[in-house]
Design an enzyme around this catalytic site. Sequence first.
Site, PDB file in Angstrom:
ATOM      1  N   LYS A 151      53.605  33.453  34.062  1.00 43.47           N
ATOM      2  CA  LYS A 151      53.264  33.521  35.485  1.00 43.47           C
ATOM      3  C   LYS A 151      54.244  32.687  36.312  1.00 43.47           C
ATOM      4  CE  LYS A 151      49.016  32.767  38.244  1.00 43.47           C
ATOM      5  NZ  LYS A 151      47.608  32.317  38.133  1.00 43.47           N
TER       6      LYS A 151
ATOM      7  N   SER B  47      44.378  34.824  40.581  1.00 41.12           N
ATOM      8  CA  SER B  47      45.772  34.840  40.981  1.00 41.12           C
ATOM      9  C   SER B  47      46.726  35.322  39.884  1.00 41.12           C
ATOM     10  CB  SER B  47      46.192  33.429  41.429  1.00 41.12           C
ATOM     11  OG  SER B  47      46.107  32.504  40.355  1.00 41.12           O
TER      12      SER B  47
ATOM     13  N   SER C 206      40.982  32.635  38.111  1.00 39.49           N
ATOM     14  CA  SER C 206      42.282  33.301  38.185  1.00 39.49           C
ATOM     15  C   SER C 206      42.780  33.904  36.877  1.00 39.49           C
ATOM     16  CB  SER C 206      43.345  32.334  38.720  1.00 39.49           C
ATOM     17  OG  SER C 206      43.142  32.096  40.093  1.00 39.49           O
TER      18      SER C 206
END
Length: 473
Positions: free
Chosen positions: A79, A154, A178
Amino acid sequence: MASTPLWQLSATELSSRIQSGEISAVEAVRSSVERMHAVNPGLNAVVTDLSASALERAAALDAATGPKGPLHGVPVTIKINIDQKGEASSNGVVALKDLVAPDDAPLVKNLLDAGAVVIGRTNVPEFSRRCDTDNPLFGRTWNPWGKHLSAGGSSGGAGSAVAAGIGALAHGNDIGGSLRFPAAGNGVVTVKPGMGRIPVYNPSAGAERGMLAQQMSAQGLLARSARDLHLSMPTMIAPDARDPFHVPLPWRGPALEGPLKVGFSLEAPDLPLHPEVEKGVLAAKAALEEAGYVVEEVTAPSLREIQFDGRSALMTESFALMAEDVAKYGSPAIVAVFEENYRRSPRVEMTKLMELLAKRTFYARQWSVLMEEYPLFLSPFHPLPFYAPGRDAEGPEGLRETIGQAHWSTVGNYLGLPAGNMPARLAEFPEGPKPVSVQILGRRWREDLVVDAMVAIEDRLGTLSSQLWSRMG
């Protein structure tokens, strides 16, 4: 009959074939890279393509002698809010597009030490602070099930990527859901570790995070199969001196006398539980019972209060430490979402904040006592089927129907408990198919028990991957 493409294999299957010499690391990585190049243009899940360096690393791993790590040659993604040496940790913010990491974060180092190969970096919402993935720097990430569904946030890029077959594992992180929102929306599997389980540090960070953010946030992985978490998560927990609060416990805890008791609830505090979600939770319950677990309906301690207090405390800290940067560097969309979040979970003054944080121990004690009898707790993750792209930015109702209903998610973060998320069924709607997920909370530092339970459910209910890929073509 044609053989299964390597990109479709689980991390466990890939690792086994590479370890045995049946396939090479280059073959495994090349297959995932080709899949990435085929489907990512329509998804925008991976925003930094590292295929060239990935193939070089895979070739070096194939040429190396000596023992192979547990993830030797397994393709993964990282990420973009976590440091990877030489890559930008932009967090989806235009002003941070050139914030190049001087070194690897501990979890990246641990994955590399285990032999993993990073093929790309995945998208996030701005500041990683929405449950939908879109930003002015890279644009929107789409859900591989269709454009009627958000990819979540996220870790939306991670969830979309691994579901679509771009890598066998995808790194993500979770401060309010997330990891679990993207797992739910994309129909994949994750376990949010408990507090302190995975060392965390970003060498590029200009300041330390707030204390509550440090305690609520966790690093983890998304996968297509629950078994892959037993293979991969132990590599993530290797200690690192840069995280002085890391909890140095083994992945496997002591065996518990069986049969294991599981608490169970269909409670949805503020919205009616959707019938399709109820079907999913009941299917998971039946699967656990068939596997020998004893599942009993139990009232969840302080579920609504934990959501309200946890979000109020986190929003107060976030406003104090982040509001200025969001206002200065954020787009109108993220500013509006932040403002609506603060209206829903108002900031509190210092004395009230101290009282909220003190009561956190009370809530944690309630759950700790409950989990002496019920080491696991099965529930919905979200009371509604997954939402459309941008729903969280559609004013009070949009926020209410997304992050505002994250009661079960907040328990895991605010109290530092491990929490797994997995699909239990696929529901059909006029607008298109929607994965339906469940959550399993676990006793503190017993992620292994959560994953065991998810494996038991998956063995009986299956995964959604083949259905997704047949629809994608």
